[in-house]
Scaffold this motif. Structure first.
Motif, PDB file in Angstrom:
ATOM      1  N   ILE A  44       0.841  -1.193   0.000  1.00 54.04           N
ATOM      2  CA  ILE A  44       0.000   0.000   0.000  1.00 54.04           C
ATOM      3  C   ILE A  44       0.883   1.252   0.000  1.00 54.04           C
ATOM      4  CG2 ILE A  44      -1.805   1.258   1.218  1.00 54.04           C
ATOM      5  CD1 ILE A  44      -2.687  -1.378   2.479  1.00 54.04           C
ATOM      6  N   GLN A  45       0.579   2.183  -0.895  1.00 54.21           N
ATOM      7  CA  GLN A  45       1.269   3.470  -0.925  1.00 54.21           C
ATOM      8  C   GLN A  45       0.249   4.550  -0.575  1.00 54.21           C
ATOM      9  OE1 GLN A  45       4.077   4.084  -4.397  1.00 54.21           O
ATOM     10  NE2 GLN A  45       2.953   2.299  -5.123  1.00 54.21           N
ATOM     11  N   LEU A  46       0.546   5.344   0.419  1.00 51.22           N
ATOM     12  CA  LEU A  46      -0.362   6.416   0.843  1.00 51.22           C
ATOM     13  C   LEU A  46       0.323   7.765   0.677  1.00 51.22           C
ATOM     14  CD1 LEU A  46      -0.984   4.369   3.952  1.00 51.22           C
ATOM     15  CD2 LEU A  46      -2.992   5.404   2.939  1.00 51.22           C
ATOM     16  N   LEU A  47      -0.359   8.690   0.032  1.00 51.59           N
ATOM     17  CA  LEU A  47       0.105  10.087   0.013  1.00 51.59           C
ATOM     18  C   LEU A  47      -0.716  10.827   1.057  1.00 51.59           C
ATOM     19  CD1 LEU A  47       0.578  11.328  -3.689  1.00 51.59           C
ATOM     20  CD2 LEU A  47       2.318  10.783  -1.962  1.00 51.59           C
ATOM     21  N   ILE A  48      -0.035  11.340   2.090  1.00 52.55           N
ATOM     22  CA  ILE A  48      -0.806  12.038   3.128  1.00 52.55           C
ATOM     23  C   ILE A  48      -0.129  13.353   3.497  1.00 52.55           C
ATOM     24  CG2 ILE A  48      -1.739   9.900   4.071  1.00 52.55           C
ATOM     25  CD1 ILE A  48       0.066  10.133   6.437  1.00 52.55           C
ATOM     26  N   ASN A  49      -0.938  14.313   3.926  1.00 50.29           N
ATOM     27  CA  ASN A  49      -0.410  15.594   4.420  1.00 50.29           C
ATOM     28  C   ASN A  49      -0.103  15.452   5.899  1.00 50.29           C
ATOM     29  OD1 ASN A  49      -0.470  16.978   2.065  1.00 50.29           O
ATOM     30  ND2 ASN A  49      -2.549  17.776   2.362  1.00 50.29           N
ATOM     31  N   GLN A  59       0.026   8.463  11.983  1.00 52.84           N
ATOM     32  CA  GLN A  59      -1.296   8.487  11.336  1.00 52.84           C
ATOM     33  C   GLN A  59      -1.542   7.170  10.606  1.00 52.84           C
ATOM     34  OE1 GLN A  59      -2.952  11.783   9.043  1.00 52.84           O
ATOM     35  NE2 GLN A  59      -1.182  13.008   9.654  1.00 52.84           N
ATOM     36  N   MET A  63      -4.380   4.284  10.897  1.00 47.46           N
ATOM     37  CA  MET A  63      -5.178   3.843   9.766  1.00 47.46           C
ATOM     38  C   MET A  63      -5.119   2.318   9.650  1.00 47.46           C
ATOM     39  SD  MET A  63      -4.111   6.582   6.830  1.00 47.46           S
ATOM     40  CE  MET A  63      -3.932   8.331   7.224  1.00 47.46           C
ATOM     41  N   LEU A  67      -8.501   0.365   9.719  1.00 50.19           N
ATOM     42  CA  LEU A  67      -9.078  -0.098   8.443  1.00 50.19           C
ATOM     43  C   LEU A  67      -8.171  -1.031   7.632  1.00 50.19           C
ATOM     44  CD1 LEU A  67     -11.499   0.402   6.348  1.00 50.19           C
ATOM     45  CD2 LEU A  67      -9.897   1.946   5.216  1.00 50.19           C
ATOM     46  N   LEU A  68      -6.899  -0.669   7.530  1.00 46.71           N
ATOM     47  CA  LEU A  68      -6.068  -1.299   6.494  1.00 46.71           C
ATOM     48  C   LEU A  68      -5.621  -2.725   6.836  1.00 46.71           C
ATOM     49  CD1 LEU A  68      -3.773   1.772   5.676  1.00 46.71           C
ATOM     50  CD2 LEU A  68      -5.850   1.023   4.477  1.00 46.71           C
TER      51      LEU A  68
ATOM     52  N   VAL B  23     -10.317   2.532  -0.902  1.00 36.02           N
ATOM     53  CA  VAL B  23      -9.712   2.645   0.433  1.00 36.02           C
ATOM     54  C   VAL B  23      -9.557   4.115   0.809  1.00 36.02           C
ATOM     55  CG1 VAL B  23      -7.568   2.265   1.723  1.00 36.02           C
ATOM     56  CG2 VAL B  23      -8.563   0.408   0.377  1.00 36.02           C
ATOM     57  N   SER B  26     -12.826   5.350   2.015  1.00 36.71           N
ATOM     58  CA  SER B  26     -13.141   4.838   3.361  1.00 36.71           C
ATOM     59  C   SER B  26     -12.357   5.585   4.435  1.00 36.71           C
ATOM     60  CB  SER B  26     -12.831   3.344   3.436  1.00 36.71           C
ATOM     61  OG  SER B  26     -13.569   2.632   2.481  1.00 36.71           O
ATOM     62  N   LEU B  27     -11.070   5.823   4.144  1.00 38.25           N
ATOM     63  CA  LEU B  27     -10.248   6.538   5.127  1.00 38.25           C
ATOM     64  C   LEU B  27     -10.778   7.958   5.336  1.00 38.25           C
ATOM     65  CD1 LEU B  27      -6.671   5.348   4.064  1.00 38.25           C
ATOM     66  CD2 LEU B  27      -7.833   4.846   6.230  1.00 38.25           C
ATOM     67  N   LEU B  30     -13.671   7.935   7.477  1.00 39.16           N
ATOM     68  CA  LEU B  30     -13.327   7.668   8.891  1.00 39.16           C
ATOM     69  C   LEU B  30     -12.685   8.899   9.540  1.00 39.16           C
ATOM     70  CD1 LEU B  30     -11.869   4.037   8.679  1.00 39.16           C
ATOM     71  CD2 LEU B  30     -13.927   4.752   9.912  1.00 39.16           C
ATOM     72  N   TYR B  32      -9.959  10.649   8.204  1.00 45.76           N
ATOM     73  CA  TYR B  32      -8.556  10.890   7.871  1.00 45.76           C
ATOM     74  C   TYR B  32      -8.464  11.857   6.681  1.00 45.76           C
ATOM     75  CZ  TYR B  32      -7.433   7.023  11.010  1.00 45.76           C
ATOM     76  OH  TYR B  32      -7.308   6.215  12.120  1.00 45.76           O
ATOM     77  N   SER B  34      -6.321  13.887   5.931  1.00 45.64           N
ATOM     78  CA  SER B  34      -4.958  14.148   5.423  1.00 45.64           C
ATOM     79  C   SER B  34      -4.611  13.255   4.233  1.00 45.64           C
ATOM     80  CB  SER B  34      -3.945  13.886   6.541  1.00 45.64           C
ATOM     81  OG  SER B  34      -4.024  12.512   6.932  1.00 45.64           O
ATOM     82  N   VAL B  35      -5.458  12.275   3.959  1.00 46.76           N
ATOM     83  CA  VAL B  35      -5.154  11.319   2.881  1.00 46.76           C
ATOM     84  C   VAL B  35      -5.384  11.960   1.515  1.00 46.76           C
ATOM     85  CG1 VAL B  35      -5.846   9.148   1.810  1.00 46.76           C
ATOM     86  CG2 VAL B  35      -5.713   9.319   4.305  1.00 46.76           C
ATOM     87  N   LYS B  36      -4.353  11.968   0.669  1.00 51.17           N
ATOM     88  CA  LYS B  36      -4.469  12.563  -0.673  1.00 51.17           C
ATOM     89  C   LYS B  36      -4.650  11.482  -1.735  1.00 51.17           C
ATOM     90  CE  LYS B  36      -4.502  16.260   1.133  1.00 51.17           C
ATOM     91  NZ  LYS B  36      -5.905  16.658   1.332  1.00 51.17           N
ATOM     92  N   ASN B  37      -3.966  10.353  -1.577  1.00 48.31           N
ATOM     93  CA  ASN B  37      -4.078   9.297  -2.585  1.00 48.31           C
ATOM     94  C   ASN B  37      -3.639   7.967  -1.974  1.00 48.31           C
ATOM     95  OD1 ASN B  37      -4.672   8.353  -5.199  1.00 48.31           O
ATOM     96  ND2 ASN B  37      -2.489   8.342  -5.728  1.00 48.31           N
ATOM     97  N   VAL B  38      -4.233   6.881  -2.474  1.00 43.98           N
ATOM     98  CA  VAL B  38      -3.866   5.541  -2.012  1.00 43.98           C
ATOM     99  C   VAL B  38      -3.693   4.653  -3.244  1.00 43.98           C
ATOM    100  CG1 VAL B  38      -4.590   3.506  -0.692  1.00 43.98           C
ATOM    101  CG2 VAL B  38      -5.234   5.802   0.102  1.00 43.98           C
TER     102      VAL B  38
END
Lengths: 83, 83
Positions: A44-49, A59, A63, A67-68, B23, B26-27, B30, B32, B34-38
Motif C-alpha cells: 500500500i502506498q499512501l500520500l498524506i499531508n 497516522q 489507519m 481499516l487497512l 480505500v 473509506s479513510l 473515517l 482521515y 490528510s489522505v491525498k491518494n492511495v
C-alpha cells in the motif's frame, strides 16, 4: 508537507495463505518445480499531508488499526516514509 | 539452495486504481482528511530452490511474465533475493 508512506500487509506465519497456495499450485503446473512456497500480501502506498514524518507514520499506524489491517490474521511493516 | 525472493506488483501510474480509490474514500469517511491518494498492489514472497541468487532472480522474472504480473496494467519490482 506531503509524505509518501509505503507499507506491506501480509498474513501472519501461522495463518493459511490460500491465495499463496493457489499461486504456488499454478506455478508448479506451469513447470516451475523449484517453487517451495508462496505468500501473498498487500503493498500500500499512501500520500498524506502531515507536519512531520513521525506524525505521518503515526497516522498510518492508526489507519492500519482502523481499516487497512485485519490484526487477527495480518501483520504490517511500514517500509518507508518519504517527503 | 533455497532463496527467499520478495517482490512488489503494483498498478502502472496511468492505470485507474479502483481498490486504492475505495480505500481512500473509506479513510476519508473515517475522518482521515490528510489522505491525498492511495495505491494498492501485491507483495509476493517466493521460496524457491536455485543454484545462485542470479538464477533465482531470473526464474522469478520469468514467473512474473508467465503468471504473476499482468504487464498491460501492472509493473513489478524485485526488492530482495536472500539465501
Amino acid at each position: 508537507m506531503t509524505f509518501n508512506v509505503k507499507l506491506l500487509v501480509y498474513p501472519k506465519e501461522e495463518v493459511l495463505d490460500s491465495p499463496g497456495k493457489a499461486v504456488a499450485g499454478s506455478l508448479l503446473s506451469l513447470g516451475y518445480s523449484s517453487v517451495k512456497n508462496v505468500r501473498i500480501g498487500r503493498y500500500i502506498q499512501l500520500l498524506i499531508n502531515s507536519d512531520t514524518a513521525e506524525e505521518a507514520r503515526q497516522q498510518v499506524e492508526k489507519m492500519c488499526d482502523d481499516l487497512l489491517v485485519n490484526s487477527l490474521i495480518e501483520e504490517f511493516t511500514i517500509i518507508s516514509v518519504e517527503a
